[in-house]
Design a protein around this motif. Structure first.
Motif, PDB file in Angstrom:
ATOM      1  N   ASN A 161       0.837  -1.195   0.000  1.00 53.33           N
ATOM      2  CA  ASN A 161       0.000   0.000   0.000  1.00 53.33           C
ATOM      3  C   ASN A 161       0.877   1.252   0.000  1.00 53.33           C
ATOM      4  O   ASN A 161       1.421   1.666   1.023  1.00 53.33           O
ATOM      5  N   GLY A 162       1.034   1.828  -1.184  1.00 49.24           N
ATOM      6  CA  GLY A 162       1.946   2.965  -1.352  1.00 49.24           C
ATOM      7  C   GLY A 162       1.570   4.165  -0.501  1.00 49.24           C
ATOM      8  O   GLY A 162       2.442   4.872   0.006  1.00 49.24           O
ATOM      9  N   ILE A 163       0.265   4.404  -0.361  1.00 51.79           N
ATOM     10  CA  ILE A 163      -0.172   5.574   0.418  1.00 51.79           C
ATOM     11  C   ILE A 163       0.311   5.455   1.857  1.00 51.79           C
ATOM     12  O   ILE A 163       0.873   6.402   2.417  1.00 51.79           O
ATOM     13  N   ILE A 164       0.102   4.283   2.446  1.00 56.02           N
ATOM     14  CA  ILE A 164       0.477   4.115   3.851  1.00 56.02           C
ATOM     15  C   ILE A 164       1.995   4.182   4.008  1.00 56.02           C
ATOM     16  O   ILE A 164       2.509   4.892   4.879  1.00 56.02           O
ATOM     17  N   VAL A 165       2.719   3.479   3.133  1.00 55.88           N
ATOM     18  CA  VAL A 165       4.182   3.490   3.254  1.00 55.88           C
ATOM     19  C   VAL A 165       4.727   4.897   3.055  1.00 55.88           C
ATOM     20  O   VAL A 165       5.581   5.363   3.816  1.00 55.88           O
ATOM     21  N   SER A 166       4.199   5.618   2.054  1.00 64.25           N
ATOM     22  CA  SER A 166       4.665   6.984   1.827  1.00 64.25           C
ATOM     23  C   SER A 166       4.338   7.885   3.019  1.00 64.25           C
ATOM     24  O   SER A 166       5.160   8.699   3.434  1.00 64.25           O
ATOM     25  N   SER A 167       3.127   7.744   3.544  1.00 63.62           N
ATOM     26  CA  SER A 167       2.743   8.579   4.686  1.00 63.62           C
ATOM     27  C   SER A 167       3.679   8.352   5.855  1.00 63.62           C
ATOM     28  O   SER A 167       4.126   9.302   6.510  1.00 63.62           O
ATOM     29  N   ILE A 168       3.967   7.074   6.119  1.00 59.95           N
ATOM     30  CA  ILE A 168       4.857   6.760   7.230  1.00 59.95           C
ATOM     31  C   ILE A 168       6.243   7.351   6.970  1.00 59.95           C
ATOM     32  O   ILE A 168       6.834   8.010   7.821  1.00 59.95           O
ATOM     33  N   SER A 169       6.721   7.152   5.749  1.00 57.73           N
ATOM     34  CA  SER A 169       8.064   7.627   5.425  1.00 57.73           C
ATOM     35  C   SER A 169       8.160   9.147   5.571  1.00 57.73           C
ATOM     36  O   SER A 169       9.074   9.661   6.206  1.00 57.73           O
ATOM     37  N   PHE A 170       7.195   9.854   4.991  1.00 62.17           N
ATOM     38  CA  PHE A 170       7.225  11.316   5.110  1.00 62.17           C
ATOM     39  C   PHE A 170       6.944  11.774   6.542  1.00 62.17           C
ATOM     40  O   PHE A 170       7.468  12.787   6.989  1.00 62.17           O
ATOM     41  N   GLY A 171       6.105  11.020   7.239  1.00 59.05           N
ATOM     42  CA  GLY A 171       5.811  11.361   8.645  1.00 59.05           C
ATOM     43  C   GLY A 171       7.059  11.266   9.491  1.00 59.05           C
ATOM     44  O   GLY A 171       7.373  12.158  10.282  1.00 59.05           O
ATOM     45  N   LEU A 172       7.807  10.154   9.305  1.00 59.23           N
ATOM     46  CA  LEU A 172       9.044   9.971  10.072  1.00 59.23           C
ATOM     47  C   LEU A 172      10.040  11.066   9.726  1.00 59.23           C
ATOM     48  O   LEU A 172      10.777  11.567  10.575  1.00 59.23           O
ATOM     49  N   ASN A 173      10.054  11.461   8.456  1.00 58.97           N
ATOM     50  CA  ASN A 173      10.950  12.514   8.003  1.00 58.97           C
ATOM     51  C   ASN A 173      10.546  13.863   8.604  1.00 58.97           C
ATOM     52  O   ASN A 173      11.348  14.573   9.202  1.00 58.97           O
ATOM     53  N   SER A 174       9.262  14.163   8.478  1.00 61.74           N
ATOM     54  CA  SER A 174       8.769  15.452   8.954  1.00 61.74           C
ATOM     55  C   SER A 174       8.952  15.600  10.466  1.00 61.74           C
ATOM     56  O   SER A 174       9.226  16.695  10.964  1.00 61.74           O
ATOM     57  N   ALA A 175       8.795  14.482  11.186  1.00 61.67           N
ATOM     58  CA  ALA A 175       8.901  14.521  12.650  1.00 61.67           C
ATOM     59  C   ALA A 175      10.226  15.139  13.090  1.00 61.67           C
ATOM     60  O   ALA A 175      10.286  15.876  14.081  1.00 61.67           O
ATOM     61  N   ALA A 176      11.280  14.832  12.343  1.00 69.18           N
ATOM     62  CA  ALA A 176      12.592  15.361  12.717  1.00 69.18           C
ATOM     63  C   ALA A 176      12.584  16.890  12.668  1.00 69.18           C
ATOM     64  O   ALA A 176      13.097  17.560  13.563  1.00 69.18           O
TER      65      ALA A 176
END
Lengths: 230, 245
Positions: A96-111
């Motif tokens: 599921n690209g949406i979920i994986v992308s959201s997680i990836s960008f979320g982890l990135n943005s969190a920093a």
């Protein structure tokens, strides 16, 4: 001349109901951005609190070290690479690209959010914390009832900027075969052999969405500042 | 009630130099006393005061409150602090809360008082300082003198056994000093135990049961106000008094 433009416009947006592809693409872009922003804000706040935690003797806590290393790693690597690592390595069995992308960008943005939140908290006068602690409120209570509400005013404007950055950064989700706005435009361009209309069209859509966000943010900022004069 | 034994406090500057701010202090405050601490800037008065409720952690030595050493592991310092109020030079009212919420948040959240009980107490104290009409405004709309009186009754809302005052009038415009000192006097007459760091010699003379002179991290002299001001022993205190009186 004019009829040529009209033909290109028709090919880019009208034929085969192609305008729907842009709308769908924008939907994917917004979906990923919003999910990522939620993850980013929640995790970013936790990271900020970890960074601000200190031991009674004033030395760095283990939580502080963990958060610092995390932020360093995220900031020190390209977000495209982070996305690819998530897609092909960490979540390789998950499609599921949406979920994986959201997680990836979320982890990135969190920093980045963690630095915003940390700076916002540090900008609140130290005396506010001391007053809270001196009257018997715990660290957590003082943070929740006294410091965070005041920090919010410092945090919201740069947080808005972070969201705008995030929205544009999601243009790379095409790498994990998601059809966001950028990829939709690109696909239409290769289908029609006409790059101008689809690419400029997509740029205009990004611009309008971000302009609207900017206006909204300016409004929120004005209201936050107005409450200073109460 | 509160005593300290061989209390020291070192600060380490960013460049690594260690400053010895408190160099071994022994003192004991009894219930009902009004201890006034005077001394030149940088003598460690405020640091000493802030060590009493552990806003500063002592480097070594003991802080004892109600027969219990409080600067050791496992002590619930939040609980101790509910019994030990503090008033700051810069007021430090909670900027995001109305005056009423400033006064009631700790009684409600920490002491689990009902909202009604906490507000009733706050109202009676607001009446005492003639600021009942300010209950629903935010701190930013108050004058310095009003803020400091609110800060004092905020401490009193917790029914503390002692209140620590850290230069409570130093940040005030001159014409507002009186209203704050008058209220502190009333509080003293009511029997509150007080430890006050101040530059107000008149207050020290009038209200203090003991006056301490601190210099370079030590208590150099301790006496009743009368003896302290009329018959200073050490040359350092004589010099200090000749400059401030």
């Amino acid at each position: 001349m004019f009829s040529e433009l009209a033909r290109k416009f028709t090919a880019a947006f009208i034929t085969e109901n192609r305008w729907q592809l842009y709308i769908k693409g924008l939907g994917v872009t917004l979906e990923v951005s919003i999910f990522a922003a939620i993850i980013g804000i929640l995790l970013g706040t936790v990271l900020a609190l970890m960074k601000l935690s200190e031991r009674e003797d004033g030395k760095k806590s283990i939580l502080n070290t963990i958060a610092t290393v995390y932020v360093d790693i995220i900031r020190g690597t390209p977000s495209v690479l982070q996305l690819l690592i998530m897609w092909f390595i960490v979540f390789s069995t998950f499609n599921n690209g949406i979920i994986v992308s959201s997680i990836s960008f979320g982890l990135n943005s969190a920093a980045y959010v963690s630095e915003i939140v940390r700076a916002g908290i540090l900008a609140v006068d130290r005396g506010q914390t001391e007053a809270g602690r001196s009257i018997g409120m715990s660290k957590a209570m003082t943070m929740r009832y006294i410091v965070l509400p005041q920090a919010l005013k410092n945090i919201i404007p740069p947080l808005g900027n972070e969201f705008i950055t995030l929205l544009k950064e999601t243009a790379i989700v095409g790498y994990v075969s998601l059809t966001d706005l950028t990829r939709a435009a690109n696909m239409i361009a290769s289908r029609t052999y006409e790059a101008f209309m689809p690419l400029i069209g997509a740029a205009v859509i990004y611009f309008v969405v971000i302009k609207l966000l900017t206006i909204l943010l300016a409004h929120v900022e004005r209201r936050l500042r107005a409450s200073d004069k109460r | 009630m509160i005593s300290v034994e061989n209390l020291t406090k070192d600060f380490v500057d960013p460049d690594g130099t260690v400053r010895h701010v408190l160099k071994g202090i022994d003192y004991s405050v009894e219930k009902g006393e009004k201890i006034v601490i005077v001394g030149p800037s940088g003598s460690g008065k405020s640091t000493f005061l802030r060590c009493l409720n552990l806003l500063e952690r002592p480097t070594s030595g003991k802080v004892i409150f109600d027969n219990e050493v409080i600067n050791k592991k496992g002590v619930n310092i939040d609980l101790i602090r509910t019994r030990m109020g503090m008033v700051f030079q810069n007021f430090n009212l909670f900027n995001n809360l109305t005056i009423m919420d400033n006064l009631t948040i700790a009684p409600i959240k920490v002491k689990n008082l009902s909202k009604e009980a906490a507000e009733e107490k706050a109202v009676s104290l607001l009446k005492r300082v003639n600021l009942l009409d300010k209950a629903n405004v935010y701190p930013s709309s108050l004058s310095g003198g009003q803020k400091q009186r609110i800060a004092i009754i905020r401490a009193m809302c917790m029914d503390p056994e002692v209140i620590l005052f850290d230069e409570p009038t130093s940040a005030l415009d001159p014409e507002m000093v009186g209203e704050v000192l008058d209220f502190m006097k009333a509080l003293a007459e009511q029997g509150m135990t007080m430890v006050v760091v101040t530059h107000e010699m008149g207050f020290a003379r009038e209200v203090g049961t003991k006056v301490l002179f601190m210099d370079e991290g030590k208590i150099l002299e301790e006496n009743t106000p009368n003896e302290f001001f009329n018959n200073p022993q050490s040359p350092r205190l004589q010099d200090f008094l000749s400059k401030v009186l």
